[in-house]
Design a protein around this motif. Structure first.
Motif, PDB file in Angstrom:
ATOM      1  N   PRO A 354       0.833  -1.223   0.000  1.00  0.00           N
ATOM      2  CA  PRO A 354       0.000   0.000   0.000  1.00  0.00           C
ATOM      3  C   PRO A 354       0.860   1.263   0.000  1.00  0.00           C
ATOM      4  N   LYS A 355       0.379   2.303  -0.623  1.00  0.00           N
ATOM      5  CA  LYS A 355       1.156   3.545  -0.738  1.00  0.00           C
ATOM      6  C   LYS A 355       1.419   4.160   0.632  1.00  0.00           C
ATOM      7  N   PRO A 356       2.693   4.395   0.954  1.00  0.00           N
ATOM      8  CA  PRO A 356       3.004   4.915   2.299  1.00  0.00           C
ATOM      9  C   PRO A 356       2.679   6.399   2.462  1.00  0.00           C
ATOM     10  N   LEU A 357       2.591   6.815   3.739  1.00  0.00           N
ATOM     11  CA  LEU A 357       2.343   8.227   4.046  1.00  0.00           C
ATOM     12  C   LEU A 357       3.598   9.048   3.768  1.00  0.00           C
ATOM     13  N   SER A 358       4.774   8.463   4.064  1.00  0.00           N
ATOM     14  CA  SER A 358       6.031   9.184   3.847  1.00  0.00           C
ATOM     15  C   SER A 358       7.073   8.262   3.251  1.00  0.00           C
ATOM     16  N   CYS A 359       8.095   8.896   2.699  1.00  0.00           N
ATOM     17  CA  CYS A 359       9.260   8.149   2.241  1.00  0.00           C
ATOM     18  C   CYS A 359      10.471   9.049   2.444  1.00  0.00           C
ATOM     19  N   TYR A 360      11.554   8.470   2.917  1.00  0.00           N
ATOM     20  CA  TYR A 360      12.766   9.247   3.173  1.00  0.00           C
ATOM     21  C   TYR A 360      13.925   8.649   2.386  1.00  0.00           C
ATOM     22  N   VAL A 361      14.715   9.550   1.803  1.00  0.00           N
ATOM     23  CA  VAL A 361      15.827   9.100   0.967  1.00  0.00           C
ATOM     24  C   VAL A 361      17.099   9.745   1.490  1.00  0.00           C
ATOM     25  N   PHE A 362      18.016   8.936   1.968  1.00  0.00           N
ATOM     26  CA  PHE A 362      19.301   9.459   2.449  1.00  0.00           C
ATOM     27  C   PHE A 362      20.345   9.128   1.401  1.00  0.00           C
ATOM     28  N   THR A 363      20.769  10.141   0.683  1.00  0.00           N
ATOM     29  CA  THR A 363      21.682   9.921  -0.439  1.00  0.00           C
ATOM     30  C   THR A 363      22.335  11.231  -0.853  1.00  0.00           C
ATOM     31  N   SER A 364      23.491  11.123  -1.529  1.00  0.00           N
ATOM     32  CA  SER A 364      24.022  12.325  -2.175  1.00  0.00           C
ATOM     33  C   SER A 364      24.069  12.103  -3.678  1.00  0.00           C
ATOM     34  N   ASP A 365      23.452  11.019  -4.103  1.00  0.00           N
ATOM     35  CA  ASP A 365      23.418  10.682  -5.523  1.00  0.00           C
ATOM     36  C   ASP A 365      22.079  11.168  -6.112  1.00  0.00           C
TER      37      ASP A 365
END
Ligand code: NAD
Length: 454
Positions: A354-365
């Protein structure tokens, strides 16, 4: 209940809430009432959860004050009639959009941030000119009573009132005809609310939950990423709708991530004694969380005490999507870690859920960032941070699919409680006569020209 709604409708129909100065007065009054009762609210939330007054101020009351200040400052602009251009077919004429309040609104709150989640939608409802029935969550009992006390002692019930209660009271409320229902809570109860609203064709905003992933990629700044992520996960003992629910970490940096996360948790000194940690809402939820543990996969923590409603900050390693901890929203201080080698495979697996409420991306790319942001559907989120997007009221806050319908905060909150009436206003000195009989070829050619379709 019926009488209460009738009285609110009568009051709404008196048009008093349409006056912008009235709305500003009520917003300022709400701020004053909350400010005067900060001590009462602090004591209530401490009794419910052991939540410190620092946390109560920073993650509940301060957000309400900033919301009120913004609404007071901008409500005139938000409520203004907006001119739009007129199409050639209607020339000469004016076209404009007139925001109007929806009417009698019902706000249903969740328990995890009892003041913030009850009052933030109320602020939007007041700014937009609605009357309000607020039903806070019954689980933090002291907070619910404090909300009822400060509202019902200070506001006229035909304008704004609190009805306390659990499932029976909410079920009764949902049988009434409202002009707007704003619900914060689980997707399961969200469905019940949506079905009840459907019988009256009442518009809804549903602020729901879900399992929000956090990606830790090879290129992330590990120290800063972990610092921000651990804070976000264990704030409120993980009982935050937008908390990172689970970690997807690239295999090559998993060990580095686990070590850094362990160190960060140890340094954070999460304990009731120093006010850095809060209780799980009730014993049932401690037991629910305990069932998600797999002794073979605990990397850190794993201890709990049902009676004290304590659950240690916990990390689980080598987790797969089939584990118990991945079957429902955790909503507590357990952090499962799933490793990946190929980002596309991971995106595909998240997409199956199911589609989440949030998403977090830790990256420098940037490529990886763009890939995740564009390919996955979720309510909102952050890059190289977690949770903090909620504090920017220019970022409409809400879910998508299973995590919600609609959004609020800032002007989007005003919109959630408004209808935008579209008006075409014509002068009477001219009429092109194209639409009237007799229908000649010349008129048809003129209509085609005016519509610009050939
Ligand atoms: P919940 O759905 O159990 O309860 C929410 C509200 O619904 C409460 O006021 C409760 O009294 C009422 N309610 C419960 N059962 C009901 C029923 N059968 N019929 C009618 N009303 C009923 O949710 P919760 O446990 O209070 O909160 C946890 C959930 O809320 C999590 O899924 C979390 O992610 C979500 N949440 C979302 C947001 C957001 O802003 N999107 C914020 C906080 C919490």
């Amino acid at each position: 209940m019926v009488q209460l709604i009738e009285n609110q409708r009568k009051f709404f129909n008196s048009n008093q809430t349409k006056n912008i100065d009235f709305r500003i007065q009520q917003l300022k009054k709400l701020e004053r009432v909350i400010k005067e009762n900060e001590k009462l609210l602090d004591e209530a939330i401490y009794a419910d959860f052991k939540k410190s007054s620092f946390d109560n101020f920073t993650n509940e009351l301060a957000l309400l004050y900033t919301d009120i200040h913004e609404a007071v400052k901008k409500v005139k602009k938000w409520a203004k009639i907006k001119r739009v251009s007129t199409n050639l077919l209607n020339f000469p004429a004016k076209s404009y959009i007139l925001p109007e309040p929806l009417g009698v609104s019902l706000v249903i709150g969740a328990w995890n941030y009892p003041f913030q989640l009850s009052f933030a939608p109320v602020i939007a409802a007041i700014a937009a000119g609605n009357t309000i029935v607020l039903k806070p969550s019954e689980l933090p009992q002291n907070s619910s009573s404090a909300i009822a006390k400060i509202v019902n002692e200070n506001f006229d019930p035909q304008y704004f009132t609190v009805v306390e209660g659990g499932i029976p009271e909410t079920t009764e409320l949902l049988k009434q005809k409202f002009d707007k229902i704003f619900f914060t809570g689980s997707p399961t109860v969200g469905r019940i609310v949506y079905m009840a609203a459907a019988s009256n064709l009442t518009p809804v905003t549903l602020e729901l939950g879900g399992k929000s992933p956090a990606f830790i990629t090879e290129s992330c700044d590990m120290k800063m990423s972990v610092k921000r992520l651990i804070w976000a996960k264990y704030l409120n003992a993980g009982q935050t709708c937008i908390a990172p629910d689970y970690i997807l970490v690239h295999k090559s940096v998993k060990d580095k991530f686990l070590q850094a996360a362990k160190k960060e948790i140890e340094q954070s000194e999460f304990s009731f004694k120093n006010g850095n940690y809060i209780q799980i809402i009730n014993e049932r939820n401690v037991q629910r969380l305990a069932k998600m543990l797999d002794a073979n996969k605990i990397y850190l923590g794993g201890n709990y005490n049902t009676e004290e409603r304590y659950f240690e900050p916990t990390i689980m390693n080598n987790v797969s999507f089939d584990d118990a901890v991945m079957q429902e929203e955790i909503f507590g201080p357990i952090l499962p870690v799933i490793e990946y080698e190929n980002i596309d495979d991971m995106i595909a697996l998240v997409k199956e859920r199911p589609k989440p409420l949030s998403c977090y991306v830790f990256t420098s790319d940037k490529k990886v960032r763009n890939k995740i942001l564009h390919e996955l559907s979720f309510g909102g989120g952050a890059v190289n941070d977690a949770l903090m997007h909620i504090t920017n009221s220019n970022l409409a806050f809400g879910g998508v699919g299973n995590s919600g319908i609609g959004s609020y905060h800032g002007e989007s909150g005003f919109k959630a409680f408004s209808h935008y009436k579209s008006i075409l206003e014509k002068p009477t000195f001219f009429e092109a006569n194209v639409k009237y009989h007799p229908h000649t070829q010349g008129k048809l050619n003129l209509a085609i020209l005016m519509l610009g379709i050939k």
